[in-house]
Design a protein around this motif. Structure first.
Motif, PDB file in Angstrom:
ATOM      1  N   ASP A  54       0.871  -1.181  -0.086  1.00  0.00           N
ATOM      2  CA  ASP A  54      -0.060  -0.085  -0.183  1.00  0.00           C
ATOM      3  C   ASP A  54       0.890   1.325   0.033  1.00  0.00           C
ATOM      4  O   ASP A  54       0.438   1.935  -0.804  1.00  0.00           O
ATOM      5  CB  ASP A  54      -0.935  -0.072   1.226  1.00  0.00           C
ATOM      6  N   ASN A  55       1.907   1.224   0.894  1.00  0.00           N
ATOM      7  CA  ASN A  55       2.775   2.513   0.895  1.00  0.00           C
ATOM      8  C   ASN A  55       3.535   2.625  -0.312  1.00  0.00           C
ATOM      9  O   ASN A  55       3.791   3.841  -0.813  1.00  0.00           O
ATOM     10  CB  ASN A  55       3.631   2.429   2.082  1.00  0.00           C
ATOM     11  N   VAL A  56       3.956   1.701  -0.943  1.00  0.00           N
ATOM     12  CA  VAL A  56       4.841   1.899  -2.187  1.00  0.00           C
ATOM     13  C   VAL A  56       3.823   2.240  -3.231  1.00  0.00           C
ATOM     14  O   VAL A  56       4.107   3.066  -4.087  1.00  0.00           O
ATOM     15  CB  VAL A  56       5.245   0.466  -2.736  1.00  0.00           C
ATOM     16  N   LYS A  57       2.564   1.907  -3.194  1.00  0.00           N
ATOM     17  CA  LYS A  57       1.542   2.310  -4.419  1.00  0.00           C
ATOM     18  C   LYS A  57       1.375   3.762  -4.278  1.00  0.00           C
ATOM     19  O   LYS A  57       1.553   4.633  -5.279  1.00  0.00           O
ATOM     20  CB  LYS A  57       0.179   1.587  -4.077  1.00  0.00           C
ATOM     21  N   THR A  61       2.995   7.650  -6.433  1.00  0.00           N
ATOM     22  CA  THR A  61       2.098   8.643  -7.030  1.00  0.00           C
ATOM     23  C   THR A  61       2.759   9.767  -6.630  1.00  0.00           C
ATOM     24  O   THR A  61       2.535  10.918  -7.511  1.00  0.00           O
ATOM     25  CB  THR A  61       0.697   8.544  -6.492  1.00  0.00           C
ATOM     26  N   LEU A  62       3.472   9.898  -5.592  1.00  0.00           N
ATOM     27  CA  LEU A  62       4.132  11.443  -5.320  1.00  0.00           C
ATOM     28  C   LEU A  62       5.395  11.516  -6.119  1.00  0.00           C
ATOM     29  O   LEU A  62       5.913  12.904  -6.286  1.00  0.00           O
ATOM     30  CB  LEU A  62       4.341  11.535  -3.770  1.00  0.00           C
ATOM     31  N   GLN A  63       5.921  10.645  -6.666  1.00  0.00           N
ATOM     32  CA  GLN A  63       7.377  10.599  -7.161  1.00  0.00           C
ATOM     33  C   GLN A  63       7.247  11.672  -8.372  1.00  0.00           C
ATOM     34  O   GLN A  63       8.114  12.338  -8.631  1.00  0.00           O
ATOM     35  CB  GLN A  63       7.562   9.119  -7.627  1.00  0.00           C
ATOM     36  N   ARG A  64       6.248  11.626  -9.433  1.00  0.00           N
ATOM     37  CA  ARG A  64       6.159  12.350 -10.483  1.00  0.00           C
ATOM     38  C   ARG A  64       6.207  13.863 -10.022  1.00  0.00           C
ATOM     39  O   ARG A  64       6.335  14.699 -10.926  1.00  0.00           O
ATOM     40  CB  ARG A  64       4.848  12.124 -11.422  1.00  0.00           C
ATOM     41  N   ALA A  87      -1.819  15.415  -4.082  1.00  0.00           N
ATOM     42  CA  ALA A  87      -1.320  13.842  -4.182  1.00  0.00           C
ATOM     43  C   ALA A  87      -1.076  13.487  -2.534  1.00  0.00           C
ATOM     44  O   ALA A  87      -1.652  12.344  -2.388  1.00  0.00           O
ATOM     45  CB  ALA A  87      -0.233  13.531  -4.829  1.00  0.00           C
ATOM     46  N   ILE A  88      -0.384  14.531  -1.756  1.00  0.00           N
ATOM     47  CA  ILE A  88      -0.314  14.082  -0.270  1.00  0.00           C
ATOM     48  C   ILE A  88      -1.789  14.035   0.417  1.00  0.00           C
ATOM     49  O   ILE A  88      -1.998  13.054   1.322  1.00  0.00           O
ATOM     50  CB  ILE A  88       0.594  15.225   0.544  1.00  0.00           C
ATOM     51  N   ARG A  89      -2.598  14.731   0.053  1.00  0.00           N
ATOM     52  CA  ARG A  89      -4.059  14.623   0.672  1.00  0.00           C
ATOM     53  C   ARG A  89      -4.591  13.472   0.097  1.00  0.00           C
ATOM     54  O   ARG A  89      -5.272  12.790   1.059  1.00  0.00           O
ATOM     55  CB  ARG A  89      -4.793  16.177   0.115  1.00  0.00           C
ATOM     56  N   MET A  90      -4.414  12.944  -1.046  1.00  0.00           N
ATOM     57  CA  MET A  90      -4.884  11.763  -1.492  1.00  0.00           C
ATOM     58  C   MET A  90      -4.240  10.879  -0.615  1.00  0.00           C
ATOM     59  O   MET A  90      -5.147   9.536  -0.133  1.00  0.00           O
ATOM     60  CB  MET A  90      -4.641  11.213  -2.980  1.00  0.00           C
ATOM     61  N   VAL A  91      -2.913  10.696  -0.398  1.00  0.00           N
ATOM     62  CA  VAL A  91      -2.646   9.648   0.670  1.00  0.00           C
ATOM     63  C   VAL A  91      -3.050   9.702   1.755  1.00  0.00           C
ATOM     64  O   VAL A  91      -3.260   8.711   2.534  1.00  0.00           O
ATOM     65  CB  VAL A  91      -0.816   9.902   0.647  1.00  0.00           C
ATOM     66  N   ASN A  92      -2.991  10.712   2.455  1.00  0.00           N
ATOM     67  CA  ASN A  92      -3.896  10.753   3.725  1.00  0.00           C
ATOM     68  C   ASN A  92      -5.200  10.557   3.939  1.00  0.00           C
ATOM     69  O   ASN A  92      -5.596   9.764   4.710  1.00  0.00           O
ATOM     70  CB  ASN A  92      -3.560  12.472   4.379  1.00  0.00           C
ATOM     71  N   TYR A  98      -0.510   4.775   5.836  1.00  0.00           N
ATOM     72  CA  TYR A  98       0.138   6.054   5.722  1.00  0.00           C
ATOM     73  C   TYR A  98      -0.689   6.981   6.194  1.00  0.00           C
ATOM     74  O   TYR A  98      -0.103   8.067   5.781  1.00  0.00           O
ATOM     75  CB  TYR A  98       1.099   6.167   4.298  1.00  0.00           C
ATOM     76  N   ASN A  99      -1.524   7.090   6.836  1.00  0.00           N
ATOM     77  CA  ASN A  99      -2.388   8.397   7.237  1.00  0.00           C
ATOM     78  C   ASN A  99      -2.174   8.666   8.614  1.00  0.00           C
ATOM     79  O   ASN A  99      -3.130   9.410   9.031  1.00  0.00           O
ATOM     80  CB  ASN A  99      -3.860   8.089   6.757  1.00  0.00           C
ATOM     81  N   THR A 100      -1.284   8.253   9.304  1.00  0.00           N
ATOM     82  CA  THR A 100      -1.140   8.615  10.829  1.00  0.00           C
ATOM     83  C   THR A 100      -0.123   9.891  10.739  1.00  0.00           C
ATOM     84  O   THR A 100       0.386  10.205   9.837  1.00  0.00           O
ATOM     85  CB  THR A 100      -0.361   7.604  11.354  1.00  0.00           C
ATOM     86  N   PRO A 101      -0.491  10.737  11.697  1.00  0.00           N
ATOM     87  CA  PRO A 101       0.185  12.225  11.823  1.00  0.00           C
ATOM     88  C   PRO A 101       1.785  11.857  11.729  1.00  0.00           C
ATOM     89  O   PRO A 101       2.379  12.720  11.016  1.00  0.00           O
ATOM     90  CB  PRO A 101      -0.433  12.631  13.376  1.00  0.00           C
ATOM     91  N   GLU A 102       2.286  11.109  12.349  1.00  0.00           N
ATOM     92  CA  GLU A 102       3.638  10.642  12.465  1.00  0.00           C
ATOM     93  C   GLU A 102       4.255  10.411  11.032  1.00  0.00           C
ATOM     94  O   GLU A 102       5.149  10.760  10.385  1.00  0.00           O
ATOM     95  CB  GLU A 102       4.119   9.291  13.436  1.00  0.00           C
ATOM     96  N   ARG A 103       3.579   9.583  10.202  1.00  0.00           N
ATOM     97  CA  ARG A 103       4.049   9.317   8.858  1.00  0.00           C
ATOM     98  C   ARG A 103       4.051  10.541   7.811  1.00  0.00           C
ATOM     99  O   ARG A 103       4.523  10.669   7.011  1.00  0.00           O
ATOM    100  CB  ARG A 103       3.385   8.074   8.343  1.00  0.00           C
ATOM    101  N   MET A 104       2.840  11.086   7.982  1.00  0.00           N
ATOM    102  CA  MET A 104       2.337  12.414   7.277  1.00  0.00           C
ATOM    103  C   MET A 104       3.605  13.372   7.488  1.00  0.00           C
ATOM    104  O   MET A 104       4.071  14.141   6.477  1.00  0.00           O
ATOM    105  CB  MET A 104       0.979  12.830   7.508  1.00  0.00           C
ATOM    106  N   THR A 105       3.950  13.437   8.845  1.00  0.00           N
ATOM    107  CA  THR A 105       4.831  14.554   9.354  1.00  0.00           C
ATOM    108  C   THR A 105       6.076  14.099   8.663  1.00  0.00           C
ATOM    109  O   THR A 105       6.806  15.032   7.942  1.00  0.00           O
ATOM    110  CB  THR A 105       5.001  14.663  10.675  1.00  0.00           C
ATOM    111  N   ALA A 106       6.616  13.084   8.742  1.00  0.00           N
ATOM    112  CA  ALA A 106       7.965  12.302   8.218  1.00  0.00           C
ATOM    113  C   ALA A 106       7.805  12.590   6.500  1.00  0.00           C
ATOM    114  O   ALA A 106       8.814  13.041   5.844  1.00  0.00           O
ATOM    115  CB  ALA A 106       8.136  10.902   8.382  1.00  0.00           C
TER     116      ALA A 106
END
Length: 112
Positions: A54-57, A61-64, A87-92, A98-106
């Motif tokens: 899931d995280n790789v997927k 999307t953010l890479q481009r 794209a970050i909002r979509m991930v969140n 990957y939608n935890t505050p810790e991971r989004m901050t990182a």
């Protein structure tokens, strides 16, 4: 996350192998106490594999959107930022892992 996905895929291949299933069958037939531990371990491996995939997927999307920030001129950088934020909002919003505050901050720190 790509390396974790590869490691978990290898583990999943072992867990789903004919030999492993035979051992689990013996444990089941003998009503072994180890079967409970095995099921917990199997669930942890499956959860880890799903998280890594899931995280790789979502990170792909953010890479481009990140490439123009590192390789482009200031005009291209400015044009890439709204798409990156969307794209970050979509991930969140859609990522199960990957939608935890810790991971989004990182993630924001790494994009910076």
């Amino acid at each position: 996350w790509k390396q974790r996905t590869a490691k978990f895929n290898s583990l999943m291949d072992c867990v789903n192998s004919q030999a492993c299933r035979a051992v689990v069958g013996v444990l089941t037939a003998t009503k072994s106490r180890l079967l409970k531990q095995w099921r917990q371990l199997d669930a942890c491996i499956t959860d880890g594999a799903n998280e890594a995939k899931d995280n790789v997927k979502f990170l792909y999307t953010l890479q481009r959107f990140c490439e123009p920030l590192y390789k482009g001129d200031p005009v291209n950088m400015l044009q890439a930022i709204p798409g990156l934020l969307n794209a970050i909002r979509m991930v969140n919003s859609y990522s199960r892992f990957y939608n935890t505050p810790e991971r989004m901050t990182a993630l924001f720190i790494k994009v910076r």
